[in-house]
Enzyme design. Structure first.
Site, PDB file in Angstrom:
ATOM      1  N   SER A 112       7.251  -5.501   6.816  1.00 36.90           N
ATOM      2  CA  SER A 112       6.948  -6.503   7.844  1.00 36.90           C
ATOM      3  C   SER A 112       7.616  -7.849   7.565  1.00 36.90           C
ATOM      4  O   SER A 112       6.953  -8.865   7.366  1.00 36.90           O
ATOM      5  CB  SER A 112       5.443  -6.629   8.023  1.00 36.90           C
ATOM      6  OG  SER A 112       4.917  -5.383   8.408  1.00 36.90           O
TER       7      SER A 112
ATOM      8  N   ASP B  95       4.782  -3.536  10.970  1.00 33.94           N
ATOM      9  CA  ASP B  95       3.371  -3.197  11.187  1.00 33.94           C
ATOM     10  C   ASP B  95       3.036  -2.937  12.660  1.00 33.94           C
ATOM     11  O   ASP B  95       2.184  -2.099  12.974  1.00 33.94           O
ATOM     12  CB  ASP B  95       2.465  -4.282  10.597  1.00 33.94           C
ATOM     13  CG  ASP B  95       2.829  -5.680  11.062  1.00 33.94           C
ATOM     14  OD1 ASP B  95       3.833  -5.828  11.793  1.00 33.94           O
ATOM     15  OD2 ASP B  95       2.125  -6.633  10.693  1.00 33.94           O
TER      16      ASP B  95
ATOM     17  N   ARG C   3       0.829  -1.191   0.000  1.00 33.12           N
ATOM     18  CA  ARG C   3       0.000   0.000   0.000  1.00 33.12           C
ATOM     19  C   ARG C   3       0.859   1.234   0.000  1.00 33.12           C
ATOM     20  O   ARG C   3       1.927   1.263   0.601  1.00 33.12           O
ATOM     21  CB  ARG C   3      -0.890   0.016   1.249  1.00 33.12           C
ATOM     22  CG  ARG C   3      -1.863  -1.145   1.279  1.00 33.12           C
ATOM     23  CD  ARG C   3      -3.064  -0.893   2.162  1.00 33.12           C
ATOM     24  NE  ARG C   3      -2.766  -0.048   3.298  1.00 33.12           N
ATOM     25  CZ  ARG C   3      -3.541   0.949   3.686  1.00 33.12           C
ATOM     26  NH1 ARG C   3      -4.640   1.246   3.028  1.00 33.12           N
ATOM     27  NH2 ARG C   3      -3.226   1.658   4.743  1.00 33.12           N
TER      28      ARG C   3
HETATM   29  P1  ADP Z   1      -2.064 -10.011   7.965  1.00 33.03           P
HETATM   30  O1  ADP Z   1      -1.950 -10.513   9.367  1.00 33.03           O
HETATM   31  O2  ADP Z   1      -1.829 -11.081   6.960  1.00 33.03           O
HETATM   32  O3  ADP Z   1      -1.282  -8.765   7.727  1.00 33.03           O
HETATM   33  P2  ADP Z   1      -4.736  -9.182   8.606  1.00 33.03           P
HETATM   34  O4  ADP Z   1      -4.331  -8.384   9.774  1.00 33.03           O
HETATM   35  O5  ADP Z   1      -5.772  -8.622   7.717  1.00 33.03           O
HETATM   36  O6  ADP Z   1      -3.559  -9.588   7.669  1.00 33.03           O
HETATM   37  O7  ADP Z   1      -5.266 -10.571   9.166  1.00 33.03           O
HETATM   38  C1  ADP Z   1      -5.729 -11.556   8.311  1.00 33.03           C
HETATM   39  C2  ADP Z   1      -5.941 -12.797   9.143  1.00 33.03           C
HETATM   40  O8  ADP Z   1      -6.978 -12.571  10.083  1.00 33.03           O
HETATM   41  C3  ADP Z   1      -6.375 -13.977   8.320  1.00 33.03           C
HETATM   42  O9  ADP Z   1      -5.267 -14.728   7.896  1.00 33.03           O
HETATM   43  C4  ADP Z   1      -7.221 -14.766   9.313  1.00 33.03           C
HETATM   44  O10 ADP Z   1      -6.421 -15.658  10.027  1.00 33.03           O
HETATM   45  C5  ADP Z   1      -7.751 -13.732  10.267  1.00 33.03           C
HETATM   46  N1  ADP Z   1      -9.145 -13.424   9.947  1.00 33.03           N
HETATM   47  C6  ADP Z   1      -9.619 -12.684   8.926  1.00 33.03           C
HETATM   48  N2  ADP Z   1     -10.966 -12.648   8.947  1.00 33.03           N
HETATM   49  C7  ADP Z   1     -11.354 -13.392   9.990  1.00 33.03           C
HETATM   50  C8  ADP Z   1     -12.623 -13.758  10.540  1.00 33.03           C
HETATM   51  N3  ADP Z   1     -13.764 -13.375  10.005  1.00 33.03           N
HETATM   52  N4  ADP Z   1     -12.629 -14.524  11.628  1.00 33.03           N
HETATM   53  C9  ADP Z   1     -11.478 -14.937  12.176  1.00 33.03           C
HETATM   54  N5  ADP Z   1     -10.266 -14.645  11.707  1.00 33.03           N
HETATM   55  C10 ADP Z   1     -10.192 -13.872  10.633  1.00 33.03           C
HETATM   56 MG    MG Z   2      -1.058  -6.950   8.669  1.00 32.65          MG
END
Ligand code: ADP
Ligand code: MG
Length: 499
Positions: A177, A230, A108
């Site tokens: 990250s 992050d 981003r």
């Molecule tokens: P990242 O950690 O990859 O940077 P995010 O902070 O957006 O990305 O987190 C995504 C993670 O959050 C997914 O891999 C999943 O494990 C969890 N997640 C996303 N949506 C849900 C949901 N509705 N319920 C439970 N866990 C979720």
């Molecule tokens: Mg993240």
């Protein structure tokens, strides 16, 4: 009675007996199915239990490891990395700043116009770009050129209401990250690529240097003034809106925490003491482990079969990447040992990571009386159809045990940080104490039962009086804006402005 009639009677009686025996056997099998499933469930519940005494041991172990990790390099499973962030945003930041957030398959770019105490965030804009897969395994030159080219395009679209002070260079906060050995606020060498990236010629190189060279090749005049991850970004973003933010926790695919430490209490800090007297520490807490953690056979199997056996044990208990797979492993055992889903084991139960945490969460949050969502998901994911309500209830119970264990352990880890900061006890008389914890990540944001349980466990552990002084907030996309705020609070023009 004739011969035929006798024969018929005998056959009838025999059939009746056989049928009766079948019914009895079937009933016995059903009872033993439930008895065995019940035994597996009760054992799971027992092994995953996190009574308050155990949570206190986990919190204490976290505090001890924090001390050890700060005392010496490699002194603990917790890396306790010095972030070089010693100037968190105050709200007085002014000017135009950019941020670049790279940490997965998307990156981003963001720009923000800051108007100081009065104006705050005057205007902000962001764009998301997905990285072509071939660039994730190519050369660093190509990857960074692509990123710099996209960034240059974004800068070119800067509208009229963004203002760069005369004669100044645009400044950028870089959220990267991946594991980095930081050497100053704006430089650090890459330890290794993770999350599907594999670019050999960048390991050991200064990532800011790589990006800067690529920006130059694109003719983009911009300076990176902060390199963070992050978690640090979330702490900075949270702090901008609330000066009492001193901890940030990410619960997403993975997990991590960062917090504000008094600079004097960092023995391994060999540099000059920062003016502010404070230093943000990147704990890398996913790698925490302790004999007090309630590990089961399912966790052990998951770890052994993982890409990084023996590592990130805390992360494997509490983060979104793994919760669903722990549930799958329990259901698989119930299928194998209790014929829980019928006489044959549904083959899809054996497929690693087929049950993702968002699906687990959807089943766990099913409020319909007949657990319709659970039924649908079992069919969709595992091809298991026609489940009874009793079966579906048992599946929800597995989700509940695994989610609550994770949430309670995460809370215990947070209490460990509060303890290290001396914020887990009531303030001394006359002192007003308020502690804000900035949270982010998809798991925390979307898995409501998980986040509610985490918060109530914090209160349970801290007691009523201290709980009143602790605020847990969702710093929505704090990390994006956080990096631009850190670019501002570590700006090359700061001295000029202060004098
Ligand atoms: P990242 O950690 O990859 O940077 P995010 O902070 O957006 O990305 O987190 C995504 C993670 O959050 C997914 O891999 C999943 O494990 C969890 N997640 C996303 N949506 C849900 C949901 N509705 N319920 C439970 N866990 C979720
Ligand atoms: Mg993240």
């Amino acid at each position: 009675m004739g011969k035929v009639a006798v024969g018929a009677a005998v056959v009838c009686a025999a059939t009746a007996c056989a049928v009766a025996a079948l019914v009895v056997r079937q009933r016995m099998r059903t009872t033993s199915k439930w008895a065995r499933a019940e035994a597996i469930l009760r054992e799971l519940e027992d092994k995953c239990s996190t009574p308050i005494g155990k949570l206190r041991q986990v919190a204490d172990a976290m505090t001890v490891e924090m001390h050890a990790g700060l005392a010496s390099e490699g002194g603990s499973k917790l890396k306790m990395l010095i972030s070089y962030v010693d100037n968190l945003p105050t709200g007085n930041e002014k000017g135009l700043f950019y941020a670049l957030d790279l940490g997965g398959t998307n990156f981003r770019v963001l720009r923000v116009q800051l108007g100081g105490k009065e104006g705050r965030v005057v205007k902000q804009e962001a764009e998301e770009v997905s990285i072509p897969p071939h660039l994730m395994v190519g050369s660093s030159h190509e990857l960074f050129d692509f990123i710099a080219a996209e960034l240059a395009k974004f800068v070119a679209s800067e509208g009229e209401n963004y203002h760069l002070s005369f004669g100044r260079q645009r400044e950028l906060g870089f959220t990267f990250s991946f594991p980095v050995r930081q050497t100053s606020i704006a430089s650090g060498t890459l330890i290794k690529w993770t999350k599907g990236f594999s670019i050999e010629d960048t390991v050991g190189e200064d990532v800011v240097g790589e990006l800067t060279k690529a920006m130059e090749r694109q003719g983009l005049d911009m300076r990176v003034t902060a390199l963070v991850n992050d978690t640090i970004g979330t702490l900075a973003g949270g702090r901008y809106y609330d000066s009492d933010v001193v901890i940030a926790v990410i619960l997403g695919t993975g997990t991590n925490a960062a917090y504000v430490e008094r600079a004097q209490s960092i023995p391994k800090w060999h540099g000059l003491l920062p003016k502010s007297g404070e230093m943000v520490i990147n704990m890398e807490w996913g790698n925490f482990r302790s004999s007090h953690l309630p590990l089961t056979e399912y966790d052990q199997a998951l770890d052994v079969e993982s890409l990084n056996p023996g590592e990130q044990i805390f992360e494997k208990l509490i983060s979104g990447m793994y919760l669903g797979d722990i549930v799958r492993r329990v259901l698989w055992k119930m299928a194998e040992e209790a014929a829980f889903f019928g006489d044959t084991v549904p083959p899809k139960l054996e497929v690693p990571f087929i049950l993702r945490t968002p699906v687990m969460s959807a089943m766990h949050h099913d409020t319909s009386t007949d657990l319709r969502v659970v039924g649908t998901k079992l069919k969709e994911i595992f091809g298991i159809s026609n489940t009874s309500l009793r079966t579906r209830k048992a599946v929800v119970e597995v989700c509940d045990i695994i989610a609550r264990r994770g949430a309670r352990l995460a809370a215990a880890g947070m209490v460990g940080i509060l303890k290290k900061q001396g914020r887990d006890a009531p303030a001394s008389a006359g002192e007003k104490q308020r502690t804000v914890i900035a949270m982010d990540g998809g798991l925390y944001e979307h898995y409501t039962i998980f986040s509610k349980c985490l918060e109530s466990t914090l209160s349970e552990m801290l007691g009523e009086e201290v709980s009143k002084t602790i605020v847990v907030t969702h710093a929505n996309d704090g990390s994006g804006i956080g990096a631009s705020l850190l670019a501002a609070s570590h700006s090359q023009y700061l001295e000029v402005e202060e004098s």
